[in-house]
Write an enzyme that holds these catalytic residues in place. Structure first.
Site, PDB file in Angstrom:
ATOM      1  N   SER A 261      81.978  49.658  17.547  1.00 11.56           N
ATOM      2  CA  SER A 261      81.964  50.947  16.865  1.00 11.56           C
ATOM      3  C   SER A 261      80.971  50.896  15.708  1.00 11.56           C
ATOM      4  O   SER A 261      80.355  49.857  15.453  1.00 11.56           O
ATOM      5  CB  SER A 261      83.358  51.265  16.316  1.00 11.56           C
ATOM      6  OG  SER A 261      83.605  50.437  15.196  1.00 11.56           O
ATOM      7  N   LYS A 262      80.867  52.004  15.020  1.00  7.77           N
ATOM      8  CA  LYS A 262      79.963  52.145  13.865  1.00  7.77           C
ATOM      9  C   LYS A 262      80.115  50.996  12.861  1.00  7.77           C
ATOM     10  O   LYS A 262      79.154  50.608  12.200  1.00  7.77           O
ATOM     11  CB  LYS A 262      80.252  53.472  13.151  1.00  7.77           C
ATOM     12  CG  LYS A 262      79.392  54.606  13.650  1.00  7.77           C
ATOM     13  CD  LYS A 262      78.131  54.737  12.794  1.00  7.77           C
ATOM     14  CE  LYS A 262      76.979  55.419  13.491  1.00  7.77           C
ATOM     15  NZ  LYS A 262      75.895  54.521  13.868  1.00  7.77           N
ATOM     16  N   ARG A 263      81.350  50.520  12.754  1.00  9.30           N
ATOM     17  CA  ARG A 263      81.609  49.435  11.801  1.00  9.30           C
ATOM     18  C   ARG A 263      80.731  48.220  12.055  1.00  9.30           C
ATOM     19  O   ARG A 263      80.468  47.425  11.176  1.00  9.30           O
ATOM     20  CB  ARG A 263      83.079  48.985  11.909  1.00  9.30           C
ATOM     21  CG  ARG A 263      84.065  49.876  11.243  1.00  9.30           C
ATOM     22  CD  ARG A 263      85.442  49.270  11.246  1.00  9.30           C
ATOM     23  NE  ARG A 263      85.906  48.959  12.608  1.00  9.30           N
ATOM     24  CZ  ARG A 263      86.151  47.746  13.042  1.00  9.30           C
ATOM     25  NH1 ARG A 263      86.013  46.706  12.267  1.00  9.30           N
ATOM     26  NH2 ARG A 263      86.567  47.563  14.280  1.00  9.30           N
ATOM     27  N   GLY A 265      77.658  48.266  12.905  1.00  9.42           N
ATOM     28  CA  GLY A 265      76.233  48.542  12.674  1.00  9.42           C
ATOM     29  C   GLY A 265      75.731  49.611  13.618  1.00  9.42           C
ATOM     30  O   GLY A 265      76.497  50.468  14.051  1.00  9.42           O
TER      31      GLY A 265
END
Ligand code: GLU
Length: 492
Positions: A261-263, A265
């Site tokens: 996920s976005k976490r 990067g």
């Protein structure tokens, strides 16, 4: 497999950019089609009226093209398409009444029904099921409405959705080409909505209708869709249609083992492009997310993936997305580029860094090429070669302290300035010979001379091979930079 005409599709929902997971699905479909000389189709699934946008659709097209995942059939842009099975955008298919035809047919056959439940009623049903520790499934209350009840709902102005009548007995199974035999109890499935109250089809419904009408042979998609497959298989059966083969690709996890996920990067293909990854790197890296050759090959030449890919090489265990490996791989592919290719790819990054390419003394292609071994990202290029293109260079403080502010450095630099001024043909070879001769004659260690020369002409302690670098900076500039380094009291 050889007897069956291979037709596969990538069917993104245009609700955002093309993400790593979606791109991997697109790639595996593409490779599968190439391997079996089949057809690769791009279908746009924009049945989510609220979240689908034209921008997302165009961005997906762009990323697919950048990755070289050219499709044989499908939507080519918002307006145009290619192939005999169109339209390839579901909203356009909806407008033609394609889905309604089949939902009407199923209602007529008693295999689907109108459901008048309101969102509030459905919410209440979910809560109740939760309290009673039952799966929060639709309880089928609209399956057997009387004429009067229907009249009453209509009078209240309720708009019905259409639900599929799921068989309550038995089970649904298929032989997944990656996961093997998968089996679901029908009583655990549910009467899913085929057509929303807005008249728009849902994903599960439109997908089956289109996969059938577009004659898909294999459905290759992420394993987050495994739970949809038994619903879809029951729909194929209800419509009396043949069922395609299914292959569900393994989940992609971040390095910490949680779902990517976005976490973790950058997650979209476009972001990786901007960061300076080559499309060939992304394509190659994605191929290894859940697939491998027997000998775990890591780097593939052009056309090799298309030849070697097979569903048998796909694993069912989750794949780990490792950005460190991706960056390593990018360096490997950058090193394979020819001088021309590297330069072309460097151009947008040079532009973004405001580098004036007309400023160098030699062909900027040669300059970009000089550090090819060191680039991991295309965006590294400007940082490593900017001093070839500048009138004024910046001096790295630490290098000045460590290298220039030392005994003898002033004498060395003034001496070497004289030496360089007298070189008629300012070439790497001549520069090297005279620099070494100077060191020897004056009794300096070569490193005592090389380091300060490097820092004074480039502003930093690390960089390209020294004498080639000096040649490329050019005689005049080299001399004026040495002067400046000396005079601007960079030295004690
Ligand atoms: N539109 C669906 C998605 O984006 C496609 C799933 C499928 O391939 O069936 O997830």
């Amino acid at each position: 497999m050889e007897n069956k005409k291979v037709r596969v599709r990538f069917a993104p929902s245009p609700t955002g950019h093309l993400h790593i997971g979606g791109a991997r699905t697109a790639l595996f479909n593409y490779l599968f089609a190439k391997k079996y000389k089949g057809t690769f189709i791009l279908r746009i699934e924009d049945t989510d009226e609220l979240r689908s946008t034209k921008e997302s659709m165009n961005s997906i097209f762009e990323s697919m093209r950048w990755l070289g995942l050219d499709w044989d059939e499908g939507a080519m842009d918002e307006f145009n398409e290619k192939g005999d099975y169109g339209p390839y955008i579901q909203s356009k298919r909806e407008a033609l009444g394609i889905y309604k035809k089949y939902s009407d047919e199923l209602i007529q056959k008693g295999l689907a029904y109108h459901c008048y439940c309101t969102p509030e009623e459905l919410e209440e049903m979910r809560k109740k099921a939760q309290l009673e520790k039952r799966p929060p499934r639709y309880d089928g209350r609209c399956r057997h409405l009387t004429k009067e009840q229907i009249e009453e709902y209509k009078r209240q102005g309720r708009k019905p959705a259409v639900r599929f009548k799921m068989p309550e007995e038995g089970h649904t199974s298929w032989n997944d080409l990656i996961h093997g035999e998968l089996k679901f109890e029908n009583k655990l499935l549910y009467d899913f909505i085929m057509v929303k109250a807005s008249g728009y089809p849902t994903y599960n419904f439109a997908c089956v209708i289109d996969d059938h009408l577009m004659e898909m042979s294999h459905i290759i998609r992420g394993d987050d869709h495994i739970s949809n497959t038994p619903l879809q298989i029951n729909l194929y059966k209800a419509l009396g249609w043949g069922i395609p083969e299914f292959a569900h690709l393994s989940m992609i996890l971040g390095p910490d083992g949680s779902r990517l996920s976005k976490r973790h990067g950058a997650t979209s293909v476009g972001e990786y492009r901007r960061l300076g990854y080559l499309s060939v790197t992304i394509k190659n890296y994605l191929a290894l997310l859940g697939w491998s050759t027997k000998d775990s090959q890591q780097i593939f030449e052009k056309g090799e993936l298309e030849e070697k890919f097979s569903l048998e090489g796909c694993q069912k265990n989750p794949a780990i997305f490792d950005p460190v490996k991706l960056t390593w791989m990018n360096g490997e592919y950058i090193r394979k580029l020819s001088k021309e290719e590297l330069y072309e790819l460097a151009l947008p990054y040079m532009k973004e860094a405001n580098i004036d390419l007309s400023k160098s003394k030699v062909d900027p292609k040669d300059i970009v090429f000089i550090e090819q071994e060191k680039y991991k990202l295309l965006s590294d290029i400007p940082k490593l070669v900017d001093f070839f293109f500048k009138d004024e260079i910046e001096y790295d403080k630490e290098s000045v302290e460590k290298v220039l502010k030392k005994d003898k450095v002033k004498d060395i630099l003034l001496g070497i300035k004289e030496v360089y001024s007298s070189i008629a043909d300012f070439t790497e070879k001549n520069i090297e010979e005279s620099t070494r001769r100077f060191a020897k004659e004056k009794g300096y260690k070569t490193s005592e001379v090389f380091h300060p020369v490097r820092v004074s002409v480039s502003g930093r302690a690390q960089g390209p091979t020294l004498f080639k670098m000096i040649e490329y900076i050019g005689k005049e500039t080299v001399i004026s930079r040495i002067d400046k380094a000396v005079s601007e009291a960079k030295i004690v």
